[in-house]
Design a protein around this motif. Structure first.
Motif, PDB file in Angstrom:
ATOM      1  N   VAL A  28       0.871  -1.184   0.000  1.00 30.87           N
ATOM      2  CA  VAL A  28       0.000   0.000   0.000  1.00 30.87           C
ATOM      3  C   VAL A  28       0.900   1.224   0.000  1.00 30.87           C
ATOM      4  N   ARG A  29       0.670   2.115  -0.967  1.00 30.64           N
ATOM      5  CA  ARG A  29       1.502   3.311  -1.133  1.00 30.64           C
ATOM      6  C   ARG A  29       0.664   4.577  -1.004  1.00 30.64           C
ATOM      7  N   ASP A  30       1.325   5.682  -0.706  1.00 35.48           N
ATOM      8  CA  ASP A  30       0.629   6.959  -0.668  1.00 35.48           C
ATOM      9  C   ASP A  30       0.536   7.539  -2.071  1.00 35.48           C
ATOM     10  N   ALA A  31      -0.024   8.737  -2.191  1.00 31.46           N
ATOM     11  CA  ALA A  31      -0.249   9.339  -3.509  1.00 31.46           C
ATOM     12  C   ALA A  31       1.053   9.598  -4.256  1.00 31.46           C
ATOM     13  N   GLN A  32       2.176   9.738  -3.543  1.00 31.56           N
ATOM     14  CA  GLN A  32       3.480   9.991  -4.167  1.00 31.56           C
ATOM     15  C   GLN A  32       4.228   8.698  -4.497  1.00 31.56           C
ATOM     16  N   GLY A  33       3.632   7.558  -4.160  1.00 29.47           N
ATOM     17  CA  GLY A  33       4.271   6.281  -4.461  1.00 29.47           C
ATOM     18  C   GLY A  33       5.123   5.726  -3.341  1.00 29.47           C
ATOM     19  N   ASN A  34       5.173   6.397  -2.196  1.00 30.86           N
ATOM     20  CA  ASN A  34       5.963   5.909  -1.070  1.00 30.86           C
ATOM     21  C   ASN A  34       5.236   4.752  -0.379  1.00 30.86           C
ATOM     22  N   GLU A  35       5.970   3.682  -0.081  1.00 28.41           N
ATOM     23  CA  GLU A  35       5.350   2.536   0.579  1.00 28.41           C
ATOM     24  C   GLU A  35       4.977   2.874   2.015  1.00 28.41           C
ATOM     25  N   ASN A  81      -5.960 -15.208   6.296  1.00 28.94           N
ATOM     26  CA  ASN A  81      -5.444 -14.267   7.285  1.00 28.94           C
ATOM     27  C   ASN A  81      -4.176 -13.583   6.786  1.00 28.94           C
ATOM     28  N   PHE A  82      -4.038 -12.298   7.127  1.00 28.66           N
ATOM     29  CA  PHE A  82      -2.897 -11.507   6.672  1.00 28.66           C
ATOM     30  C   PHE A  82      -2.190 -10.834   7.842  1.00 28.66           C
ATOM     31  N   ARG A  83      -0.901 -10.623   7.655  1.00 25.00           N
ATOM     32  CA  ARG A  83      -0.100  -9.796   8.563  1.00 25.00           C
ATOM     33  C   ARG A  83       0.260  -8.510   7.841  1.00 25.00           C
ATOM     34  N   LEU A  84       0.164  -7.392   8.530  1.00 29.06           N
ATOM     35  CA  LEU A  84       0.559  -6.094   7.987  1.00 29.06           C
ATOM     36  C   LEU A  84       1.896  -5.714   8.606  1.00 29.06           C
ATOM     37  N   LEU A  85       2.860  -5.320   7.759  1.00 29.47           N
ATOM     38  CA  LEU A  85       4.189  -4.972   8.239  1.00 29.47           C
ATOM     39  C   LEU A  85       4.614  -3.598   7.724  1.00 29.47           C
ATOM     40  N   ARG A  86       5.396  -2.914   8.543  1.00 28.54           N
ATOM     41  CA  ARG A  86       5.997  -1.637   8.149  1.00 28.54           C
ATOM     42  C   ARG A  86       7.439  -1.643   8.627  1.00 28.54           C
ATOM     43  N   ASP A  87       8.346  -1.472   7.692  1.00 31.67           N
ATOM     44  CA  ASP A  87       9.774  -1.521   8.020  1.00 31.67           C
ATOM     45  C   ASP A  87      10.135  -2.814   8.742  1.00 31.67           C
TER      46      ASP A  87
END
Length: 222
Positions: free
Chosen positions: A128-135, A169-175
């Motif tokens: 999932v990315r923001d409007a500028q393409g950053n994850e 089922n899913f896991r959400l990860l950031r960094d």
């Protein structure tokens, strides 16, 4: 659930867009309930009671029309057709790359849902990315074993097709750190999912998170 309770859930709450968006932004726990319709996938999004997996009063109603050559999944305050609060819109006709924009009520892009096809061959993987393409975050199926069973069950034997309905089922990860989970509620005839967000996603627009949650079911034809 009784017919009377079902009718109550289909009646939109008398509220406005600002109130609903404020409620979404202040919550870290959501319930996505699929509503089976003959010509469209429909969903209700609510905020359940703490610790519960039962549907609360719906805040958003979502509709995905079948057989459209370009996905257009709208999140509305009412189950009837009307103006949308936000929506998922495919970037191109027959979006083979698995990239779908999330747009606000004015059809301005606020983010992007992106399926990572290479990694998704054996286990579904999304970004999932923001409007500028950053994850902002990534997500993948929590269990390798269940993911593989689901994929190969129908190929190996028709007798094993029932295994394709194993928990999704899913896991959400950031960094590299878990920041949320998305789990199917077992024992229900209709698909019902609980999305729980953990510390680390405070700055992420809840519209993107909910678009991702619905997209996991609608865009993968679950």
């Amino acid at each position: 659930m009784t017919e009377e309770q079902e009718r109550a859930l289909d009646e939109p709450a008398t509220t406005d867009t600002a109130t609903v968006l404020s409620a979404l932004e202040s919550s870290d726990r959501f319930l996505v309930q699929q509503v089976f319709k003959p010509i469209a996938n429909e969903y209700r999004i609510s905020i359940p009671a703490p610790g519960a997996a039962e549907e609360g009063r719906p805040l958003l109603y979502v509709k995905q029309k079948k057989l459209k050559i370009k996905e257009d999944i709208r999140f509305r305050l009412s189950p009837d057709d009307g103006s949308h609060v936000f929506r998922i819109k495919s970037k191109t006709v027959f979006e083979f790359r698995g990239r779908h924009e999330v747009q606000d009520a004015a059809d301005q892009t606020i983010g992007l849902l992106e399926k990572v096809f290479g990694r998704s061959l054996l286990r579904s993987h999304w970004r999932v990315r923001d409007a500028q393409g950053n994850e902002l975050f990534e997500a993948y199926e929590a269990s390798w074993a269940i993911a593989l069973l689901r994929r190969f069950a129908g190929i190996v034997s028709n007798w094993l097709e029932a295994l394709t309905w194993l928990p999704f089922n899913f896991r959400l990860l950031r960094d590299g750190r878990q920041v949320g989970t998305y789990r199917r509620v077992l024992g229900k005839l209709r698909d019902r999912y609980v999305l729980e967000l953990e510390p680390g996603l405070e700055d992420v627009d809840r519209r993107l998170v909910l678009a991702f949650a619905v997209g996991l079911d609608a865009l993968q034809d679950r």
